[in-house]
Design an enzyme around this catalytic site. Structure first.
Site, PDB file in Angstrom:
ATOM      1  N   HIS A  40      26.780 -51.942  -0.436  1.00  0.00           N
ATOM      2  CA  HIS A  40      26.850 -52.875   0.876  1.00  0.00           C
ATOM      3  C   HIS A  40      27.888 -52.156   1.703  1.00  0.00           C
ATOM      4  O   HIS A  40      28.885 -51.739   1.349  1.00  0.00           O
ATOM      5  CB  HIS A  40      27.325 -54.054   0.377  1.00  0.00           C
ATOM      6  CG  HIS A  40      26.380 -54.786  -0.500  1.00  0.00           C
ATOM      7  ND1 HIS A  40      26.497 -54.959  -1.927  1.00  0.00           N
ATOM      8  CD2 HIS A  40      25.293 -55.513  -0.469  1.00  0.00           C
ATOM      9  CE1 HIS A  40      25.541 -55.200  -2.533  1.00  0.00           C
ATOM     10  NE2 HIS A  40      24.750 -55.715  -1.565  1.00  0.00           N
ATOM     11  N   ASP A  69      26.898 -50.403  -7.299  1.00  0.00           N
ATOM     12  CA  ASP A  69      25.561 -51.155  -7.204  1.00  0.00           C
ATOM     13  C   ASP A  69      24.378 -50.518  -6.477  1.00  0.00           C
ATOM     14  O   ASP A  69      23.238 -51.202  -6.231  1.00  0.00           O
ATOM     15  CB  ASP A  69      25.786 -52.395  -6.156  1.00  0.00           C
ATOM     16  CG  ASP A  69      26.797 -52.405  -5.342  1.00  0.00           C
ATOM     17  OD1 ASP A  69      27.281 -51.299  -4.934  1.00  0.00           O
ATOM     18  OD2 ASP A  69      27.574 -53.424  -4.553  1.00  0.00           O
ATOM     19  N   HIS A 114      34.748 -56.221   1.803  1.00  0.00           N
ATOM     20  CA  HIS A 114      34.270 -57.065   2.800  1.00  0.00           C
ATOM     21  C   HIS A 114      35.351 -57.885   3.255  1.00  0.00           C
ATOM     22  O   HIS A 114      34.979 -58.667   4.598  1.00  0.00           O
ATOM     23  CB  HIS A 114      33.232 -57.993   2.235  1.00  0.00           C
ATOM     24  CG  HIS A 114      32.033 -57.091   1.772  1.00  0.00           C
ATOM     25  ND1 HIS A 114      31.308 -56.454   2.672  1.00  0.00           N
ATOM     26  CD2 HIS A 114      31.371 -57.185   0.602  1.00  0.00           C
ATOM     27  CE1 HIS A 114      30.204 -55.867   1.809  1.00  0.00           C
ATOM     28  NE2 HIS A 114      30.254 -56.309   0.635  1.00  0.00           N
ATOM     29  N   ASP A 121      29.857 -48.053  -1.998  1.00  0.00           N
ATOM     30  CA  ASP A 121      29.281 -49.236  -2.290  1.00  0.00           C
ATOM     31  C   ASP A 121      27.921 -49.246  -1.517  1.00  0.00           C
ATOM     32  O   ASP A 121      27.774 -48.900  -0.464  1.00  0.00           O
ATOM     33  CB  ASP A 121      30.204 -50.467  -2.034  1.00  0.00           C
ATOM     34  CG  ASP A 121      29.776 -51.712  -2.391  1.00  0.00           C
ATOM     35  OD1 ASP A 121      30.221 -51.944  -3.710  1.00  0.00           O
ATOM     36  OD2 ASP A 121      28.733 -52.396  -2.110  1.00  0.00           O
TER      37      ASP A 121
END
Length: 319
Positions: free
Chosen positions: A164, A251, A125, A162
């Site tokens: 996200h 995740d 990120h 991931d």
């Protein structure tokens, strides 16, 4: 098969308290891997510290100074409480990036076949000049740039699994064609950070070298398998990467508390099996994966052990 396992207690020094991204994640991985029969077969490696100059190949000096100053000043977070810090966070973040650089160097130089980096804080990120979403420096982007500048590669693939979307990685490379960024993640309308729509496919010279595969909340093994085998893997084969990097977030697991996907352990085995086959097809087996998310400790540790097992196998599971 020589598989590197990069792990070091230095990563516990990034203290975040009750934050979801905490040292218990690595404790669970360490306990599971060290107690396994596989452990004796792995190439165990310690952390290596990156220099600020290596970080600056991807990030602004302003960001580097901001992280260093915030940690030395005793602040508890940078920007938002998502980016919780402690006095040691700056040094630990340098170790995280440097460890991934060391892993890709070792694989490039044929000292090992592949590797998994159990590092924290995570990185995907982190933007050019902004810490975001538990991330301070973009470990995998720094490693990709290092490979391009030091080993003469012309095509690197970063595959992000991931849950996200890796906004930082996409934005860093979206106007370039020497890095293919591919992400499979939960629909950004329902999940942090709100980027990664299918229409986001690069800019300028990089048009077509960003590929996003948003998944509906509740999707699981069947849906991921369809996208992986019918779209994601063929697109990567067409690109013909010379080295593959994986943002290995765990995740999207059905047990994870921070998202709404339903991948089982078997779904993660499918992905890593396909990624290793892709590396054998395109990049002479050269593949390094880097820990990103994953917050259900038991599921995280099981899936990491499965991941290492697949990387270490000479013979892969058949389709």
């Amino acid at each position: 098969m020589k598989t590197g396992f990069y792990f070091d207690p230095v990563f516990f020094r990034h203290e975040t308290g009750l934050h979801p991204e905490n040292s218990k994640r690595l404790e669970s991985i360490e306990n599971k891997v060290v107690s396994s029969e596989l452990y004796s077969k792995l190439e165990k490696r310690s952390a290596v510290k990156a220099s600020p100059q290596e970080i600056s190949t991807i990030h602004s000096y302003n960001l580097i100074a901001e992280v260093e100053d915030a940690c030395s000043s005793g602040l508890s977070y940078i920007g938002t409480t998502d980016c919780t810090i402690s006095p040691q966070t700056y040094d630990v973040a340098l170790y995280a990036a440097g460890t991934v650089i060391e892993a890709v160097t070792q694989v490039s130089e044929n000292q090992m076949d592949n590797a998994f980096c159990a590092v924290r804080p995570p990185g995907h990120h982190a933007e050019y000049d902004q810490a975001m979403g538990f991330c301070f420096f973009n470990n995998i982007a720094i490693a990709a740039e290092f490979l391009l500048k030091n080993f003469g590669y012309q095509r690197i693939a970063i595959i992000d699994i991931d849950v996200h979307h890796g906004n930082g990685t996409q934005h860093i490379f979206e106007d370039r064609k020497d890095v293919l960024y591919v992400s499979i993640h939960q629909d950004p309308r329902t999940c942090y950070p709100g980027t990664g729509f299918a229409h986001e496919n690069g800019r300028g010279e990089g048009k077509g070298y960003t590929l996003n595969y948003p998944m509906r909340p509740g999707d699981g093994d069947r849906e991921y398998t369809e996208v992986f085998k019918n779209y994601l893997i063929p697109a990567c084969k067409e690109y013909k990467p010379e080295f593959i990097l994986v943002s290995a977030g765990f995740d999207a697991h059905e047990d994870d508390p921070l998202a709404f996907m339903n991948l089982s352990d078997a779904g993660f085995r499918m992905m890593f099996n396909e990624l290793k086959k892709l590396a054998e097809h395109c990049s002479q087996g050269k593949i390094v994966s880097v820990l990103e998310g994953g917050y259900a400790y038991d599921a995280l540790s099981r899936c990491v052990l499965d991941h290492l097992t697949i990387f270490q196998q000479d013979q892969l599971e058949s389709d």
